[in-house]
Design a protein around this motif. Structure first.
Motif, PDB file in Angstrom:
ATOM      1  N   LYS A 275     -44.955  -4.859 -23.746  1.00 50.16           N
ATOM      2  CA  LYS A 275     -43.603  -4.507 -24.186  1.00 50.16           C
ATOM      3  C   LYS A 275     -43.521  -4.271 -25.693  1.00 50.16           C
ATOM      4  O   LYS A 275     -42.493  -4.554 -26.315  1.00 50.16           O
ATOM      5  CB  LYS A 275     -42.614  -5.603 -23.795  1.00 50.16           C
ATOM      6  CG  LYS A 275     -42.499  -5.844 -22.305  1.00 50.16           C
ATOM      7  CD  LYS A 275     -41.469  -6.924 -21.997  1.00 50.16           C
ATOM      8  CE  LYS A 275     -41.373  -7.163 -20.514  1.00 50.16           C
ATOM      9  NZ  LYS A 275     -40.382  -8.205 -20.184  1.00 50.16           N
ATOM     10  N   GLY A 276     -44.582  -3.782 -26.303  1.00 49.65           N
ATOM     11  CA  GLY A 276     -44.588  -3.514 -27.736  1.00 49.65           C
ATOM     12  C   GLY A 276     -44.974  -4.708 -28.584  1.00 49.65           C
ATOM     13  O   GLY A 276     -45.145  -4.584 -29.793  1.00 49.65           O
TER      14      GLY A 276
ATOM     15  N   SER B 258     -41.101  -2.923 -34.193  1.00 44.65           N
ATOM     16  CA  SER B 258     -39.706  -2.509 -34.235  1.00 44.65           C
ATOM     17  C   SER B 258     -38.949  -3.239 -33.127  1.00 44.65           C
ATOM     18  O   SER B 258     -39.064  -2.885 -31.951  1.00 44.65           O
ATOM     19  CB  SER B 258     -39.604  -0.990 -34.040  1.00 44.65           C
ATOM     20  OG  SER B 258     -38.258  -0.574 -33.986  1.00 44.65           O
ATOM     21  N   VAL B 259     -38.199  -4.254 -33.501  1.00 41.64           N
ATOM     22  CA  VAL B 259     -37.528  -5.063 -32.484  1.00 41.64           C
ATOM     23  C   VAL B 259     -36.235  -4.404 -32.018  1.00 41.64           C
ATOM     24  O   VAL B 259     -35.624  -3.604 -32.734  1.00 41.64           O
ATOM     25  CB  VAL B 259     -37.231  -6.479 -33.002  1.00 41.64           C
ATOM     26  CG1 VAL B 259     -38.525  -7.238 -33.265  1.00 41.64           C
ATOM     27  CG2 VAL B 259     -36.352  -6.441 -34.254  1.00 41.64           C
ATOM     28  N   GLN B 260     -35.830  -4.762 -30.814  1.00 38.40           N
ATOM     29  CA  GLN B 260     -34.600  -4.273 -30.218  1.00 38.40           C
ATOM     30  C   GLN B 260     -33.675  -5.454 -29.921  1.00 38.40           C
ATOM     31  O   GLN B 260     -34.141  -6.600 -29.815  1.00 38.40           O
ATOM     32  CB  GLN B 260     -34.904  -3.521 -28.915  1.00 38.40           C
ATOM     33  CG  GLN B 260     -35.906  -2.388 -29.083  1.00 38.40           C
ATOM     34  CD  GLN B 260     -35.425  -1.336 -30.051  1.00 38.40           C
ATOM     35  OE1 GLN B 260     -34.283  -0.888 -29.963  1.00 38.40           O
ATOM     36  NE2 GLN B 260     -36.283  -0.937 -30.989  1.00 38.40           N
ATOM     37  N   VAL B 261     -32.406  -5.144 -29.749  1.00 35.82           N
ATOM     38  CA  VAL B 261     -31.446  -6.212 -29.424  1.00 35.82           C
ATOM     39  C   VAL B 261     -31.896  -6.959 -28.167  1.00 35.82           C
ATOM     40  O   VAL B 261     -31.743  -8.177 -28.066  1.00 35.82           O
ATOM     41  CB  VAL B 261     -30.035  -5.632 -29.254  1.00 35.82           C
ATOM     42  CG1 VAL B 261     -29.081  -6.693 -28.729  1.00 35.82           C
ATOM     43  CG2 VAL B 261     -29.537  -5.065 -30.587  1.00 35.82           C
ATOM     44  N   SER B 262     -32.468  -6.235 -27.235  1.00 35.25           N
ATOM     45  CA  SER B 262     -32.906  -6.837 -25.968  1.00 35.25           C
ATOM     46  C   SER B 262     -34.087  -7.793 -26.128  1.00 35.25           C
ATOM     47  O   SER B 262     -34.444  -8.494 -25.180  1.00 35.25           O
ATOM     48  CB  SER B 262     -33.277  -5.742 -24.971  1.00 35.25           C
ATOM     49  OG  SER B 262     -34.290  -4.912 -25.507  1.00 35.25           O
ATOM     50  N   ASP B 263     -34.680  -7.847 -27.308  1.00 37.32           N
ATOM     51  CA  ASP B 263     -35.772  -8.796 -27.558  1.00 37.32           C
ATOM     52  C   ASP B 263     -35.253 -10.176 -27.932  1.00 37.32           C
ATOM     53  O   ASP B 263     -36.041 -11.118 -28.077  1.00 37.32           O
ATOM     54  CB  ASP B 263     -36.676  -8.282 -28.693  1.00 37.32           C
ATOM     55  CG  ASP B 263     -37.438  -7.023 -28.329  1.00 37.32           C
ATOM     56  OD1 ASP B 263     -37.663  -6.190 -29.223  1.00 37.32           O
ATOM     57  OD2 ASP B 263     -37.795  -6.872 -27.135  1.00 37.32           O
ATOM     58  N   SER B 264     -33.970 -10.314 -28.102  1.00 39.01           N
ATOM     59  CA  SER B 264     -33.378 -11.611 -28.436  1.00 39.01           C
ATOM     60  C   SER B 264     -33.693 -12.605 -27.330  1.00 39.01           C
ATOM     61  O   SER B 264     -33.343 -12.392 -26.158  1.00 39.01           O
ATOM     62  CB  SER B 264     -31.860 -11.477 -28.612  1.00 39.01           C
ATOM     63  OG  SER B 264     -31.545 -10.603 -29.677  1.00 39.01           O
ATOM     64  N   ALA B 265     -34.358 -13.679 -27.712  1.00 39.99           N
ATOM     65  CA  ALA B 265     -34.859 -14.649 -26.729  1.00 39.99           C
ATOM     66  C   ALA B 265     -35.512 -15.799 -27.483  1.00 39.99           C
ATOM     67  O   ALA B 265     -35.586 -15.801 -28.711  1.00 39.99           O
ATOM     68  CB  ALA B 265     -35.891 -13.994 -25.799  1.00 39.99           C
ATOM     69  N   VAL B 266     -36.011 -16.769 -26.713  1.00 41.38           N
ATOM     70  CA  VAL B 266     -36.815 -17.845 -27.296  1.00 41.38           C
ATOM     71  C   VAL B 266     -38.273 -17.585 -26.923  1.00 41.38           C
ATOM     72  O   VAL B 266     -38.579 -17.345 -25.749  1.00 41.38           O
ATOM     73  CB  VAL B 266     -36.379 -19.231 -26.792  1.00 41.38           C
ATOM     74  CG1 VAL B 266     -37.198 -20.317 -27.487  1.00 41.38           C
ATOM     75  CG2 VAL B 266     -34.894 -19.447 -27.037  1.00 41.38           C
ATOM     76  N   TYR B 267     -39.136 -17.629 -27.896  1.00 37.60           N
ATOM     77  CA  TYR B 267     -40.557 -17.330 -27.699  1.00 37.60           C
ATOM     78  C   TYR B 267     -41.386 -18.605 -27.869  1.00 37.60           C
ATOM     79  O   TYR B 267     -41.228 -19.343 -28.842  1.00 37.60           O
ATOM     80  CB  TYR B 267     -41.011 -16.261 -28.702  1.00 37.60           C
ATOM     81  CG  TYR B 267     -40.359 -14.925 -28.433  1.00 37.60           C
ATOM     82  CD1 TYR B 267     -39.073 -14.652 -28.888  1.00 37.60           C
ATOM     83  CD2 TYR B 267     -41.018 -13.946 -27.690  1.00 37.60           C
ATOM     84  CE1 TYR B 267     -38.461 -13.445 -28.615  1.00 37.60           C
ATOM     85  CE2 TYR B 267     -40.416 -12.732 -27.411  1.00 37.60           C
ATOM     86  CZ  TYR B 267     -39.133 -12.489 -27.877  1.00 37.60           C
ATOM     87  OH  TYR B 267     -38.527 -11.284 -27.593  1.00 37.60           O
TER      88      TYR B 267
ATOM     89  N   THR C 286     -36.544 -19.189 -31.771  1.00 36.88           N
ATOM     90  CA  THR C 286     -35.436 -18.352 -31.310  1.00 36.88           C
ATOM     91  C   THR C 286     -35.363 -17.091 -32.160  1.00 36.88           C
ATOM     92  O   THR C 286     -35.341 -17.159 -33.387  1.00 36.88           O
ATOM     93  CB  THR C 286     -34.113 -19.127 -31.406  1.00 36.88           C
ATOM     94  OG1 THR C 286     -34.184 -20.273 -30.577  1.00 36.88           O
ATOM     95  CG2 THR C 286     -32.956 -18.242 -30.956  1.00 36.88           C
ATOM     96  N   LEU C 287     -35.332 -15.953 -31.507  1.00 34.68           N
ATOM     97  CA  LEU C 287     -35.191 -14.665 -32.170  1.00 34.68           C
ATOM     98  C   LEU C 287     -33.838 -14.074 -31.815  1.00 34.68           C
ATOM     99  O   LEU C 287     -33.492 -13.985 -30.644  1.00 34.68           O
ATOM    100  CB  LEU C 287     -36.290 -13.705 -31.737  1.00 34.68           C
ATOM    101  CG  LEU C 287     -36.135 -12.249 -32.188  1.00 34.68           C
ATOM    102  CD1 LEU C 287     -36.220 -12.138 -33.705  1.00 34.68           C
ATOM    103  CD2 LEU C 287     -37.175 -11.353 -31.519  1.00 34.68           C
ATOM    104  N   SER C 288     -33.109 -13.693 -32.840  1.00 35.68           N
ATOM    105  CA  SER C 288     -31.821 -13.031 -32.637  1.00 35.68           C
ATOM    106  C   SER C 288     -31.854 -11.691 -33.351  1.00 35.68           C
ATOM    107  O   SER C 288     -32.086 -11.635 -34.563  1.00 35.68           O
ATOM    108  CB  SER C 288     -30.701 -13.900 -33.185  1.00 35.68           C
ATOM    109  OG  SER C 288     -29.457 -13.270 -33.038  1.00 35.68           O
ATOM    110  N   VAL C 289     -31.648 -10.617 -32.593  1.00 33.59           N
ATOM    111  CA  VAL C 289     -31.687  -9.263 -33.148  1.00 33.59           C
ATOM    112  C   VAL C 289     -30.301  -8.662 -33.048  1.00 33.59           C
ATOM    113  O   VAL C 289     -29.695  -8.639 -31.966  1.00 33.59           O
ATOM    114  CB  VAL C 289     -32.697  -8.382 -32.397  1.00 33.59           C
ATOM    115  CG1 VAL C 289     -32.730  -6.977 -32.999  1.00 33.59           C
ATOM    116  CG2 VAL C 289     -34.079  -9.012 -32.422  1.00 33.59           C
ATOM    117  N   SER C 290     -29.810  -8.162 -34.173  1.00 36.02           N
ATOM    118  CA  SER C 290     -28.480  -7.565 -34.189  1.00 36.02           C
ATOM    119  C   SER C 290     -28.577  -6.057 -34.414  1.00 36.02           C
ATOM    120  O   SER C 290     -29.506  -5.572 -35.063  1.00 36.02           O
ATOM    121  CB  SER C 290     -27.617  -8.204 -35.282  1.00 36.02           C
ATOM    122  OG  SER C 290     -28.241  -8.058 -36.551  1.00 36.02           O
ATOM    123  N   SER C 291     -27.592  -5.359 -33.899  1.00 39.06           N
ATOM    124  CA  SER C 291     -27.590  -3.882 -34.007  1.00 39.06           C
ATOM    125  C   SER C 291     -26.914  -3.421 -35.294  1.00 39.06           C
ATOM    126  O   SER C 291     -26.290  -4.191 -35.997  1.00 39.06           O
ATOM    127  CB  SER C 291     -26.872  -3.284 -32.801  1.00 39.06           C
ATOM    128  OG  SER C 291     -25.562  -3.770 -32.734  1.00 39.06           O
TER     129      SER C 291
END
Lengths: 117, 113
Positions: B60-61, B79-88, B108-113
């Protein structure tokens, strides 16, 4: 849905009560694991079954905890005389293991959240 | 004992930013290394893995390279996307029959648009 399922998803109980969680693994998987996860922490290993045999138990698994997998399919995790410190997410995972060992790809359920008041 | 240490979060990024989540491990023998991801409301799922030194896992990149010399397995995405927001979660397996995975604490990763 052929994934790992856990029941119940949420359980609220009073201190001193007994609770039981059930896990149904992916049907062809011979290995089943229980983990515990508290807020801000990664999953911590509790115990592991290969078929119906419980092969490994963590020292985290006190005498109040017991797990079974009687027919090598579903598993139950019982906590007796619950304490507030038992509040956590209990995760079940399964895998298809062979003689070569654990490849590491575990398939997790969504977990059973326990709150002890 | 065997353990995994990963960078603390939360990590907050804008969409299309580069991501690196650091992970280092301590283990006897030669472990396999993994990244698991937990999306909101879902169970943990395997993102990628590497079973020996210099292997690169990708999905998934996301990529991570097993570095034995630095005992690291850093997760990267260009290049992260909003949909990558999750806990890794970084994890290791000691490759012995039945041995369970050992997990890090999660990032925790939080990606904003």
């Amino acid at each position: 849905d052929t994934g790992v399922s856990q029941d119940p998803r949420h359980k609220i109980t009073k201190r001193g009560q007994n609770v039981t969680f059930r896990c149904d693994p992916i049907s062809e998987h011979n290995r089943l694991y229980w983990y515990r996860q508290t807020l801000g922490q990664g999953p911590e290993f509790l115990t592991y079954f290969q078929n119906e045999a419980q092969l490994e138990k963590s020292r985290l698994l006190s005498d109040r905890f017991s797990a079974e997998r009687p027919k090598g399919s579903f598993s139950t995790l019982e906590i007796q005389r619950t304490e507030q410190g038992d509040s956590a997410m209990y995760l079940c995972a399964s895998s298809l293991g062979g003689l070569a060992g654990n490849t590491g790809e575990l398939f997790f359920g969504e977990g059973s959240r326990l709150t002890v008041l | 004992g065997d353990s995994v240490t990963q960078m603390e979060g939360p990590v907050t990024l804008s969409e299309e930013a580069c991501l690196t989540i650091n992970c280092t491990y301590t283990a006897t023998g030669y472990p396999s290394l993994f990244w698991y991801v937990q999306y909101p409301g879902e169970g943990l799922q395997l993102l990628l893995k590497a079973t020996k030194a210099d292997d690169k896992g990708s999905n998934k990149g996301f990529e991570a390279t097993y570095r034995k010399e630095t005992t690291s397995f850093h997760l990267e995405k260009g290049s992260v996307q909003v949909s990558d927001s999750a806990v890794y979660f970084c994890a290791l397996s000691l490759n012995q029959a039945g041995t369970a995975l050992i997990f890090g604490k999660g990032t925790t990763l939080s990606v904003s648009s």
